[in-house]
Design an enzyme around this catalytic site. Structure first.
Site, mmCIF file in Angstrom:
data_model
loop_
_atom_site.group_PDB
_atom_site.id
_atom_site.type_symbol
_atom_site.label_atom_id
_atom_site.label_comp_id
_atom_site.label_asym_id
_atom_site.label_seq_id
_atom_site.Cartn_x
_atom_site.Cartn_y
_atom_site.Cartn_z
ATOM 1 C CE LYS A 78 -3.083 3.892 9.080
ATOM 2 N NZ LYS A 78 -3.387 3.955 7.657
ATOM 3 C CE1 TYR A 85 3.293 -1.646 4.383
ATOM 4 C CE2 TYR A 85 4.175 -3.656 5.648
ATOM 5 C CZ TYR A 85 3.713 -2.614 5.485
ATOM 6 O OH TYR A 85 3.141 -1.958 6.788
ATOM 7 C CE1 TYR A 139 1.974 1.974 5.005
ATOM 8 C CE2 TYR A 139 3.172 2.108 7.065
ATOM 9 C CZ TYR A 139 2.175 1.352 6.319
ATOM 10 O OH TYR A 139 1.668 0.088 6.603
#
Ligand SMILES: Cc1ncc(COP(=O)(O)O)c(C=O)c1O
Length: 332
Positions: A48, A262, A288
């Site tokens: 990010k 998820y 992730y």
């Protein structure tokens, strides 16, 4: 592609290293390299940071005084946004979605959540399945009502402006590979809210660098993921002044490694975390990069990358490990 045309606030330690993974390479029979975007610096690093450089550039262009964003409870995007806001004197309003349903003490209070609090973000938690886009707008309206100037960042920082961060990463990988005389046959990355994958694909397409990108999905099924990535990659290429440069076949996602959903981890993820840690001293995350490595390991063992030089993009997230202590510890 001339990224200097876009407003940007420098937050990242760049370029991140591109390094070999010698012991994992030997274990998997693939020439495996790692792009260390876990080392981008901001709040412990992660993907990010690159997106936030352009998003904050846009926020300052609008004289914003408050960043508003959303994510799952253990969101890395939220942690890094909270840190970027703190570092630039902005307020930060966060909506956290109880997407995994976990009420474990470490999940709701440790890892990224602890850091969000440390950075002084205002957190509000909503049940899984809430319309997060509507929540963002409601929160922005509340900021406006009290005289503030919100800048809304979508989940994961994934819009064409945020994806510019990964256009730049694509450029960086190609420059580093050229400097090392390293022919890269494939880049493998986790793909979630799509900005990382889309930015890479758009950047490589615009540069004319013919390196395929394989996204390993962490949430959505393949068709949906590829459609999301393609749309964003096209929009990003258009923002770069090169509409139509991304071809649909350049977007490939393998969503067979999501497991139970998820943010839910399984033995395959634990095995990937331990293999990377114990062979090359690399810390992956459970949601992730660990899932992406689970996929990469399975595909490598099935012979998919035979004879290739593969770059694994480490998108960070290790801070999230501490939200999963009980599950990981129990499986080691
Ligand atoms: C550590 C980490 N890796 C990968 C991703 C996926 O990136 P994207 O959302 O751009 O698809 C995220 C997204 O939140 C992340 O936090």
């Amino acid at each position: 592609m001339h990224l200097a045309r876009f407003a940007r606030i420098r937050l990242a330690h760049l370029p991140t290293p591109l390094e070999p993974l010698p012991r994992l390479s030997e274990e998997l029979g693939v020439d495996l390299w790692i792009k260390r975007d876990d080392c981008t610096g901001l709040a412990g690093g992660g993907n990010k940071t690159r997106k936030l450089e352009f998003l904050l550039g846009a926020a300052f262009g609008q004289d914003a005084d408050t960043l508003v964003t959303q994510g799952a409870v253990q969101s890395n995007h939220v942690r890094q946004t909270a840190a970027a806001a703190a570092a630039h004197g902005l307020a930060c309003e966060i909506i956290l979605e109880e997407r995994t349903g976990s009420k474990a003490t470490d999940y709701v209070g440790n890892g990224n959540v602890l850091l969000d609090r440390l950075f002084g973000a205002t957190l509000r938690t909503v049940p899984g399945g809430t319309d997060m886009v509507a929540e963002l707008e409601t929160t922005a309206e509340a900021v406006r009502a009290r005289g503030g100037k919100p800048y809304v960042i979508p989940g994961g920082g994934s819009n064409p402006i945020g994806a510019l961060g990964y256009v730049d990463c694509a450029r960086e990988i190609v420059v580093q590979a050229d400097e090392m005389d390293l022919e890269v046959h494939r880049i493998v990355t986790a793909t979630g809210s799509a900005g990382t994958h889309a930015g890479l694909v758009a950047g490589l397409a615009v540069m004319g660098a013919d390196i395929p990108v394989l996204g390993i999905g962490v949430r959505a099924p393949r068709e949906k993921q590829e459609a999301n990535v393609f749309k964003l990659a096209e929009e990003t290429a258009a923002l770069l002044g090169q509409p139509g440069r991304v071809k649909r076949e350049q977007v490939v996602a393998d969503c067979d490694y999501v497991g139970d959903g998820y943010g839910l981890i399984d033995q395959g993820v634990i095995d990937a975390l331990t293999l990377a840690a114990r062979l090359d001293g690399i810390v992956l995350d459970p949601v992730y990069s660990g899932k992406a490595m689970k996929g990469l390991i399975a595909l490598a063992r099935a012979g998919q990358f035979r004879g290739e030089t593969v770059v694994f993009l480490h998108t960070g997230g290790a801070q999230g490990l501490f939200g999963y202590q009980s599950e990981i510890e129990g499986a080691l």
